[in-house]
Design a protein around this motif. Structure first.
Motif, PDB file in Angstrom:
ATOM      1  N   GLY A  50      -9.224   9.907 -53.320  1.00 25.65           N
ATOM      2  CA  GLY A  50      -8.960   8.979 -52.419  1.00 25.65           C
ATOM      3  C   GLY A  50      -7.854   9.160 -51.750  1.00 25.65           C
ATOM      4  N   GLY A  51      -6.804   8.151 -51.033  1.00 24.25           N
ATOM      5  CA  GLY A  51      -6.020   8.544 -50.249  1.00 24.25           C
ATOM      6  C   GLY A  51      -5.444   7.054 -49.772  1.00 24.25           C
ATOM      7  N   TYR A  52      -4.222   6.947 -49.548  1.00 20.71           N
ATOM      8  CA  TYR A  52      -3.462   5.724 -49.056  1.00 20.71           C
ATOM      9  C   TYR A  52      -3.831   5.222 -47.701  1.00 20.71           C
ATOM     10  CZ  TYR A  52      -0.195   5.982 -52.991  1.00 20.71           C
ATOM     11  OH  TYR A  52       0.294   6.050 -54.183  1.00 20.71           O
ATOM     12  N   PRO A  53      -3.869   4.192 -47.459  1.00 24.14           N
ATOM     13  CA  PRO A  53      -3.772   3.474 -46.035  1.00 24.14           C
ATOM     14  C   PRO A  53      -2.774   4.054 -45.201  1.00 24.14           C
ATOM     15  CG  PRO A  53      -3.825   1.681 -47.360  1.00 24.14           C
ATOM     16  CD  PRO A  53      -3.504   2.967 -48.148  1.00 24.14           C
ATOM     17  N   GLU A  54      -3.276   4.542 -43.921  1.00 29.92           N
ATOM     18  CA  GLU A  54      -2.324   5.187 -42.995  1.00 29.92           C
ATOM     19  C   GLU A  54      -0.988   4.394 -42.858  1.00 29.92           C
ATOM     20  OE1 GLU A  54      -4.266   7.250 -39.776  1.00 29.92           O
ATOM     21  OE2 GLU A  54      -2.433   7.421 -38.572  1.00 29.92           O
ATOM     22  N   VAL A  84     -19.331 -11.351 -53.837  1.00 28.50           N
ATOM     23  CA  VAL A  84     -18.939  -9.853 -54.222  1.00 28.50           C
ATOM     24  C   VAL A  84     -18.811  -9.166 -53.047  1.00 28.50           C
ATOM     25  CG1 VAL A  84     -19.828  -7.887 -55.312  1.00 28.50           C
ATOM     26  CG2 VAL A  84     -19.636 -10.206 -56.574  1.00 28.50           C
ATOM     27  N   PRO A  85     -17.517  -8.329 -52.737  1.00 32.40           N
ATOM     28  CA  PRO A  85     -17.310  -7.703 -51.567  1.00 32.40           C
ATOM     29  C   PRO A  85     -18.135  -6.086 -51.590  1.00 32.40           C
ATOM     30  CG  PRO A  85     -15.528  -7.441 -52.796  1.00 32.40           C
ATOM     31  CD  PRO A  85     -16.547  -8.396 -53.516  1.00 32.40           C
ATOM     32  N   THR A  86     -18.744  -5.478 -50.730  1.00 34.43           N
ATOM     33  CA  THR A  86     -19.034  -4.232 -50.699  1.00 34.43           C
ATOM     34  C   THR A  86     -17.873  -3.316 -50.598  1.00 34.43           C
ATOM     35  OG1 THR A  86     -19.506  -4.070 -48.314  1.00 34.43           O
ATOM     36  CG2 THR A  86     -21.485  -4.758 -49.776  1.00 34.43           C
ATOM     37  N   VAL A  87     -17.678  -2.170 -50.702  1.00 33.49           N
ATOM     38  CA  VAL A  87     -16.608  -1.276 -50.744  1.00 33.49           C
ATOM     39  C   VAL A  87     -16.106  -0.570 -49.297  1.00 33.49           C
ATOM     40  CG1 VAL A  87     -15.435   0.796 -52.035  1.00 33.49           C
ATOM     41  CG2 VAL A  87     -17.127  -1.172 -53.136  1.00 33.49           C
ATOM     42  N   ARG A  88     -17.252   0.099 -48.680  1.00 29.54           N
ATOM     43  CA  ARG A  88     -16.993   0.685 -47.565  1.00 29.54           C
ATOM     44  C   ARG A  88     -16.720  -0.128 -46.237  1.00 29.54           C
ATOM     45  NH1 ARG A  88     -20.328   6.840 -47.823  1.00 29.54           N
ATOM     46  NH2 ARG A  88     -18.995   7.279 -49.560  1.00 29.54           N
ATOM     47  N   ARG A  89     -16.015   0.372 -45.367  1.00 33.32           N
ATOM     48  CA  ARG A  89     -15.488  -0.125 -44.201  1.00 33.32           C
ATOM     49  C   ARG A  89     -15.451   0.725 -43.218  1.00 33.32           C
ATOM     50  NH1 ARG A  89     -16.835  -3.600 -47.239  1.00 33.32           N
ATOM     51  NH2 ARG A  89     -15.697  -5.401 -47.883  1.00 33.32           N
ATOM     52  N   LYS A  90     -15.654   0.063 -41.802  1.00 36.83           N
ATOM     53  CA  LYS A  90     -15.456   1.052 -40.783  1.00 36.83           C
ATOM     54  C   LYS A  90     -14.271   1.435 -40.620  1.00 36.83           C
ATOM     55  CE  LYS A  90     -18.770  -2.088 -38.925  1.00 36.83           C
ATOM     56  NZ  LYS A  90     -18.787  -3.313 -38.000  1.00 36.83           N
ATOM     57  N   PRO A  91     -14.001   2.838 -40.319  1.00 38.47           N
ATOM     58  CA  PRO A  91     -12.774   3.402 -40.145  1.00 38.47           C
ATOM     59  C   PRO A  91     -11.905   2.875 -38.964  1.00 38.47           C
ATOM     60  CG  PRO A  91     -14.345   5.088 -39.886  1.00 38.47           C
ATOM     61  CD  PRO A  91     -15.255   3.825 -40.525  1.00 38.47           C
ATOM     62  N   ASP A  92     -10.818   2.463 -39.056  1.00 35.47           N
ATOM     63  CA  ASP A  92     -10.070   2.020 -37.813  1.00 35.47           C
ATOM     64  C   ASP A  92     -10.612   0.699 -37.051  1.00 35.47           C
ATOM     65  OD1 ASP A  92      -8.056   3.957 -38.279  1.00 35.47           O
ATOM     66  OD2 ASP A  92      -9.195   5.482 -37.238  1.00 35.47           O
ATOM     67  N   GLU A 111     -15.894   9.267 -42.038  1.00 33.79           N
ATOM     68  CA  GLU A 111     -16.567   8.320 -41.345  1.00 33.79           C
ATOM     69  C   GLU A 111     -16.657   6.929 -42.100  1.00 33.79           C
ATOM     70  OE1 GLU A 111     -18.081   8.928 -38.339  1.00 33.79           O
ATOM     71  OE2 GLU A 111     -18.630  11.101 -38.242  1.00 33.79           O
ATOM     72  N   TYR A 112     -15.706   6.534 -42.987  1.00 29.89           N
ATOM     73  CA  TYR A 112     -15.460   5.479 -43.653  1.00 29.89           C
ATOM     74  C   TYR A 112     -14.405   5.366 -44.312  1.00 29.89           C
ATOM     75  CZ  TYR A 112     -16.676   8.336 -47.612  1.00 29.89           C
ATOM     76  OH  TYR A 112     -16.566   9.423 -48.717  1.00 29.89           O
ATOM     77  N   PHE A 113     -13.888   4.367 -44.602  1.00 37.83           N
ATOM     78  CA  PHE A 113     -12.697   3.967 -45.490  1.00 37.83           C
ATOM     79  C   PHE A 113     -13.528   3.231 -46.580  1.00 37.83           C
ATOM     80  CE2 PHE A 113      -9.481   3.261 -42.021  1.00 37.83           C
ATOM     81  CZ  PHE A 113      -9.270   4.665 -41.982  1.00 37.83           C
ATOM     82  N   GLU A 114     -12.834   3.366 -47.876  1.00 42.03           N
ATOM     83  CA  GLU A 114     -13.554   2.624 -49.178  1.00 42.03           C
ATOM     84  C   GLU A 114     -12.016   1.772 -49.724  1.00 42.03           C
ATOM     85  OE1 GLU A 114     -16.844   5.428 -50.930  1.00 42.03           O
ATOM     86  OE2 GLU A 114     -14.834   5.714 -51.788  1.00 42.03           O
ATOM     87  N   GLY A 116      -9.758   0.060 -51.600  1.00 49.12           N
ATOM     88  CA  GLY A 116      -9.054   0.275 -52.951  1.00 49.12           C
ATOM     89  C   GLY A 116      -9.015   1.861 -53.503  1.00 49.12           C
ATOM     90  N   ILE A 117      -9.847   2.727 -52.475  1.00 53.24           N
ATOM     91  CA  ILE A 117     -10.022   4.123 -52.887  1.00 53.24           C
ATOM     92  C   ILE A 117      -9.432   5.096 -51.952  1.00 53.24           C
ATOM     93  CG2 ILE A 117     -11.731   5.807 -53.300  1.00 53.24           C
ATOM     94  CD1 ILE A 117     -13.598   3.468 -54.583  1.00 53.24           C
ATOM     95  N   VAL A 118      -9.938   4.942 -50.703  1.00 56.64           N
ATOM     96  CA  VAL A 118      -9.647   5.674 -49.727  1.00 56.64           C
ATOM     97  C   VAL A 118      -9.202   4.943 -48.192  1.00 56.64           C
ATOM     98  CG1 VAL A 118     -11.735   6.456 -48.944  1.00 56.64           C
ATOM     99  CG2 VAL A 118      -9.958   7.879 -48.529  1.00 56.64           C
ATOM    100  N   GLY A 119      -7.974   5.119 -47.760  1.00 59.78           N
ATOM    101  CA  GLY A 119      -7.871   4.461 -46.349  1.00 59.78           C
ATOM    102  C   GLY A 119      -7.493   3.011 -46.256  1.00 59.78           C
ATOM    103  N   GLU A 120      -7.933   2.097 -47.275  1.00 59.45           N
ATOM    104  CA  GLU A 120      -7.734   0.662 -47.128  1.00 59.45           C
ATOM    105  C   GLU A 120      -7.517   0.109 -48.534  1.00 59.45           C
ATOM    106  OE1 GLU A 120     -10.912  -0.646 -43.832  1.00 59.45           O
ATOM    107  OE2 GLU A 120     -10.206  -2.532 -44.978  1.00 59.45           O
ATOM    108  N   HIS A 121      -6.595  -0.938 -48.278  1.00 60.77           N
ATOM    109  CA  HIS A 121      -6.158  -1.688 -49.633  1.00 60.77           C
ATOM    110  C   HIS A 121      -7.522  -2.221 -50.151  1.00 60.77           C
ATOM    111  CE1 HIS A 121      -2.176  -1.409 -48.903  1.00 60.77           C
ATOM    112  NE2 HIS A 121      -1.881  -1.893 -47.812  1.00 60.77           N
ATOM    113  N   GLY A 122      -7.544  -2.331 -51.446  1.00 59.70           N
ATOM    114  CA  GLY A 122      -8.442  -2.815 -52.515  1.00 59.70           C
ATOM    115  C   GLY A 122      -8.336  -4.363 -52.595  1.00 59.70           C
ATOM    116  N   PHE A 123      -9.018  -4.801 -53.482  1.00 56.94           N
ATOM    117  CA  PHE A 123      -9.352  -6.109 -53.626  1.00 56.94           C
ATOM    118  C   PHE A 123      -8.259  -6.852 -54.989  1.00 56.94           C
ATOM    119  CE2 PHE A 123     -13.465  -4.511 -52.392  1.00 56.94           C
ATOM    120  CZ  PHE A 123     -13.559  -5.017 -51.050  1.00 56.94           C
ATOM    121  N   MET A 124      -7.640  -5.976 -55.643  1.00 52.97           N
ATOM    122  CA  MET A 124      -7.080  -6.368 -56.640  1.00 52.97           C
ATOM    123  C   MET A 124      -5.469  -7.083 -56.340  1.00 52.97           C
ATOM    124  SD  MET A 124      -6.302  -4.247 -60.215  1.00 52.97           S
ATOM    125  CE  MET A 124      -7.552  -3.541 -60.559  1.00 52.97           C
TER     126      MET A 124
END
Ligand code: NDP
Length: 354
Positions: A50-54, A84-92, A111-114, A116-124
């Protein structure tokens, strides 16, 4: 509001204070009930995945969530609806062909953010926003266990893809083996029990152990990989029609082929770090070809898999779900949710109840 996240310069999950998010057009505001912790969260916390949101110095964790619509914001959802939310989101915020087709789970890296995992904040966090298109309605009576819908959806997708490879001929599978006795493996074991006559589950624990107790209670056969390596399962038990790998133990990717019966299929789900080991590539190639075997990789899931998962969860025995949840932590005292001992199966952070 309270949120649990990791900081670039921190040393593990911590309680953060953040502003409550405001839903944008097409988004609803959701009040979080519970968020589960899984192996992927531990990989994210350890920096292996994974990775932090930019531009952010922290990332809110959590991708296995259930909540209640607080502000529908004109999306057509009802206030108070459990979702219940799905996990992947459109990048930018942009779209691409995978999202347009409703198949973001098939998008390649980048081609995606996830969340709480990569590129976008999670749900916690106490609240989160999400496009309504990525919120799956759940019956109120399943709210307590709704955090299992995301991991079940992962297996719904894996099974769909794996079984589709066997569709061109008359496949009559009888046996299945799950590699891994973590929460994903145990949930999957129960799901496969509904489809197969005989099931096995591979771990590496001594009895007594809570995960082995669940395997026994399900009527499945426990295999200790320290005594029977995966490629020796045919000699000690039987060659199996379906292998579902959920260990992240890289040699299992190859050993799966040896464990399969002719015409069998193996689904790989683990996400290991780089790992060198020796294999007989000729024997592997030969075995796959001469016995019509198939190996697939599968990651993530999307709306239809979440919808199947709601149905599957409604059929799951309550004792299993209760035995899987080993910790329910308060956000102000979250450390127990991230302990990873042998007595931990599924930890949950509880923000609110219905
Ligand atoms: P866990 O870490 O909770 O479970 C993994 C289990 O595998 C543990 O119980 C571990 O045993 C066991 N295991 C590891 N190595 C061996 C071995 N050599 N022999 C026998 N058992 C072994 O993870 P999860 O259940 O949450 O997830 C499983 C895997 O799936 C992870 O790699 C995760 O990243 C991945 N995953 C992939 C997804 C996808 O979309 N592809 C989605 C979700 C998860 P022990 O605890 O005793 O060490």
């Amino acid at each position: 509001m309270k949120a649990i996240g990791v900081r670039r310069d921190g040393d593990g999950p911590e309680l953060l204070e953040k502003d409550r998010p405001t839903p944008g057009p097409g988004e609803a505001l959701v009040r979080t009930l519970r968020v589960g912790v899984d192996g992927t969260d531990h990989e994210v916390i350890g920096g292996a995945h994974g990775g932090y949101p930019e531009g952010e110095d922290h990332m809110v964790l959590g991708h296995e969530a259930v909540g209640v619509v607080e502000e529908p914001n004109g999306t057509g959802l009802d206030e108070g609806q459990v979702v219940v939310p799905t996990v992947r989101r459109k990048p930018d915020g942009e779209t691409n062909e995978y999202f347009r087709r409703g198949e973001p789970d098939m998008a390649p890296e980048g081609e995606y953010f996830e969340r709480g995992i990569v590129g976008e904040h999670g749900f916690m966090a106490e609240y989160f926003t999400s496009p309504a298109d990525f919120l799956v309605p759940v019956p109120e009576e399943l709210a307590e266990y709704g955090l299992f819908i995301e991991p079940i959806s992962i297996t719904e997708k894996a099974n769909e893809h794996a079984f589709a490879t066997r569709e061109p001929f008359e496949w009559r599978p009888e046996s299945a083996c799950v590699l891994g006795n973590g929460s994903l493996g145990l949930l999957t074991l129960w799901m496969l029990q509904q489809k197969f006559d005989r099931t096995y589950c591979v771990g590496r624990r001594d009895r007594p152990d809570p995960t082995v107790d669940i395997i026994d209670e399900l009527g499945s056969t426990y295999i200790d990989s320290r005594e029977t390596p995966v490629d020796e399962i045919p000699a000690d038990h039987e060659s199996v029609d379906y292998v579902y790998e959920a260990t992240g133990f890289a040699p299992h990717s190859v050993q799966t082929v040896q464990a399969l019966a002719p015409n069998g299929v193996g689904a790989l789900l683990g996400i290991p770090e780089p790992w060198d080991f020796e294999i007989d590539g000729g024997a592997l190639h030969n075995e796959i070809v001469l016995h019509n075997k198939c190996l697939i990789g599968t990651v993530n899931s999307h709306i239809k898999h979440f919808e199947y998962a709601v149905e599957t969860l409604s059929e799951a025995p309550k004792w299993l779900l209760d035995d899987l949840i080993t910790t329910v932590a308060d956000p102000t005292d979250v450390a127990p949710a991230f302990e990873n001992g042998d007595d931990q199966i599924k930890a949950v952070v509880e923000f609110d109840t219905l």
